[in-house]
Motif scaffolding. Sequence first.
Motif, short mmCIF file in Angstrom:
data_model
loop_
_atom_site.label_atom_id
_atom_site.label_comp_id
_atom_site.label_asym_id
_atom_site.label_seq_id
_atom_site.Cartn_x
_atom_site.Cartn_y
_atom_site.Cartn_z
N ALA A 69 -81.00 -9.27 47.35
CA ALA A 69 -81.97 -9.79 46.39
C ALA A 69 -82.79 -8.67 45.75
CB ALA A 69 -82.90 -10.79 47.08
N GLU A 70 -83.18 -7.67 46.53
CA GLU A 70 -84.03 -6.60 45.99
C GLU A 70 -83.28 -5.78 44.95
OE1 GLU A 70 -86.54 -2.71 47.64
OE2 GLU A 70 -86.00 -4.35 48.99
N ALA A 71 -82.06 -5.39 45.27
CA ALA A 71 -81.27 -4.58 44.33
C ALA A 71 -80.90 -5.38 43.07
CB ALA A 71 -80.01 -4.07 45.02
N ASP A 72 -80.49 -6.64 43.24
CA ASP A 72 -80.12 -7.46 42.08
C ASP A 72 -81.34 -7.75 41.21
OD1 ASP A 72 -77.53 -7.49 43.00
OD2 ASP A 72 -77.69 -9.44 43.99
N SER A 73 -82.48 -7.97 41.83
CA SER A 73 -83.70 -8.23 41.06
C SER A 73 -84.10 -7.03 40.23
CB SER A 73 -84.84 -8.61 42.01
OG SER A 73 -84.53 -9.81 42.71
N PHE A 74 -83.95 -5.85 40.79
CA PHE A 74 -84.28 -4.64 40.03
C PHE A 74 -83.37 -4.50 38.82
CE2 PHE A 74 -83.36 -0.15 39.17
CZ PHE A 74 -84.62 0.30 38.83
N SER A 75 -82.09 -4.74 39.00
CA SER A 75 -81.15 -4.61 37.89
C SER A 75 -81.47 -5.60 36.77
CB SER A 75 -79.73 -4.82 38.40
OG SER A 75 -78.79 -4.74 37.35
N CYS A 76 -81.75 -6.85 37.12
CA CYS A 76 -82.06 -7.86 36.11
C CYS A 76 -83.43 -7.61 35.47
CB CYS A 76 -82.02 -9.25 36.74
SG CYS A 76 -80.38 -9.78 37.24
N PHE A 77 -84.36 -7.11 36.24
CA PHE A 77 -85.69 -6.80 35.71
C PHE A 77 -85.60 -5.72 34.65
CE2 PHE A 77 -89.66 -4.29 36.06
CZ PHE A 77 -90.57 -5.27 35.68
N VAL A 78 -84.83 -4.68 34.91
CA VAL A 78 -84.65 -3.60 33.93
C VAL A 78 -83.95 -4.12 32.69
CG1 VAL A 78 -83.51 -1.39 33.51
CG2 VAL A 78 -84.65 -1.81 35.69
N LYS A 79 -82.94 -4.97 32.87
CA LYS A 79 -82.22 -5.52 31.73
C LYS A 79 -83.10 -6.41 30.88
CE LYS A 79 -78.67 -6.54 29.19
NZ LYS A 79 -78.10 -5.53 28.24
N LEU A 80 -83.94 -7.20 31.53
CA LEU A 80 -84.82 -8.12 30.80
C LEU A 80 -85.85 -7.36 29.96
CD1 LEU A 80 -85.69 -11.05 30.24
CD2 LEU A 80 -87.16 -10.89 32.26
N LEU A 81 -86.38 -6.26 30.53
CA LEU A 81 -87.40 -5.50 29.80
C LEU A 81 -86.82 -4.51 28.81
CD1 LEU A 81 -90.10 -4.67 32.51
CD2 LEU A 81 -90.05 -6.54 30.86
N SER A 82 -85.52 -4.30 28.85
CA SER A 82 -84.93 -3.30 27.96
C SER A 82 -85.12 -3.65 26.49
CB SER A 82 -83.43 -3.15 28.26
OG SER A 82 -82.75 -4.38 28.05
N ASP A 83 -85.15 -4.96 26.15
CA ASP A 83 -85.32 -5.37 24.76
C ASP A 83 -86.79 -5.44 24.34
OD1 ASP A 83 -82.59 -5.61 24.50
OD2 ASP A 83 -82.59 -7.74 25.05
N SER A 84 -87.69 -5.41 25.29
CA SER A 84 -89.11 -5.55 24.96
C SER A 84 -89.98 -4.48 25.62
CB SER A 84 -89.61 -6.93 25.39
OG SER A 84 -89.47 -7.09 26.80
#
Length: 390
Positions: A235-250
């Motif tokens: 969960a920690e590693a997957d959350s970090f990856s999705c968090f970075v992807k989500l903020l990449s556009d904003s």
Amino acid sequence: MLKGKLKLPDRLGNLVVDFEDRDDKIGGSSSVLASSEELEIILPNGLGFSRHKDDGDGLCCTEEKKTNEAAIFRASARPYKDRAGSVSAMAFIAADEKRSDFEYQSELKKNTEEELSSSKQNVDGDSDGLLRRHEISSEDHPLSLGKASVWNQYFQHMDIIEQIDRDLKRTHPEMEFFSGDTSFSRKNREAMKNILLLFAKLNPAIRYVQGMHEVLAPIYYVFCTDIDEKNVANAEADSFSCFVKLLSDSVDHFCQQLDNSSGGILSTLSRMSELLKANDEELWRHLELTSRVKAQYYAFRWITLFLTQEFNLQSVLRIWDSLLSNPFGIQEMLLRVCCAMLLCMRSKLLSGDFAANLKLLQNYPDVNIEQLLHVANDLSPDVSSYCPPL
């Protein structure tokens, strides 16, 4: 006389012969002993030993007597310099002791050199050995304020950690998952802190901005409550990856230096205002011109935090399903939802003044999420600013 009575070493025998010759020349008779007399053994302090007689011939044959006799001659012998080749017993002993001290010092020095050599080899070949002294530059001083200073970076990271800890304790206080005192809650906060701190280190121009923990909370909650145990374990590693992807556009929304750029927050707020004008010009005029409630007063938090502070977690998860699955893209769909939030409060906003409208929009009331998303999907897009997702 003594030499015939006692068996002496050659060198000490010579001393005894010298003493006898000297007595004969002086002519003294006090040093002459009868053949039937024995020499009484005298200790160096003047005390005598008791004689041990053998039952047969009266001669001393014990080992103790031999030892005592040798001790007497070592203690009572004096240097005699008149006869060439004579040796002093005390000088002999002193020389022997001196030689022993020299050998001991040499051996000690040799052992010390071997230990130092062994320590140096350990330092060169083993990282667990003695630490070498290194020169410390001014940039590595604990009080240095230079950007390249390791200590300065350390203290900055500590400040970020303290801010993250404060924010995480306020994340969804109504939920035990985030704000409880159990070991499970502390573990979740620790994992979220690691994610936010790593993001701050990898993005030094942005670092951590207050509110990012609210964006991370839904992502980590979904992974951590998955029915698949493998997903929970990662969960920690997957959350970090999705968090970075989500903020990449904003991510530019969090950088103050880019506020006036084409990808900055002011440009995004202007697009939302144009979208509202295209769908309800009357409401737009009332907010922008009449009551002068600018979009940055209320929509700044809506956009930068993806509406995470406006609704409860379950409503946020439902809204995010639409954001992530919409063909217009996350940012475009987010602006649609924000515009729909204004349209759902249209009657109250048209009848309110600056203070009333600002309070209403900064504390958005509970609404039907399905109806809100339906309004957002029915909006006419702002074609002039629409860019299809890559």
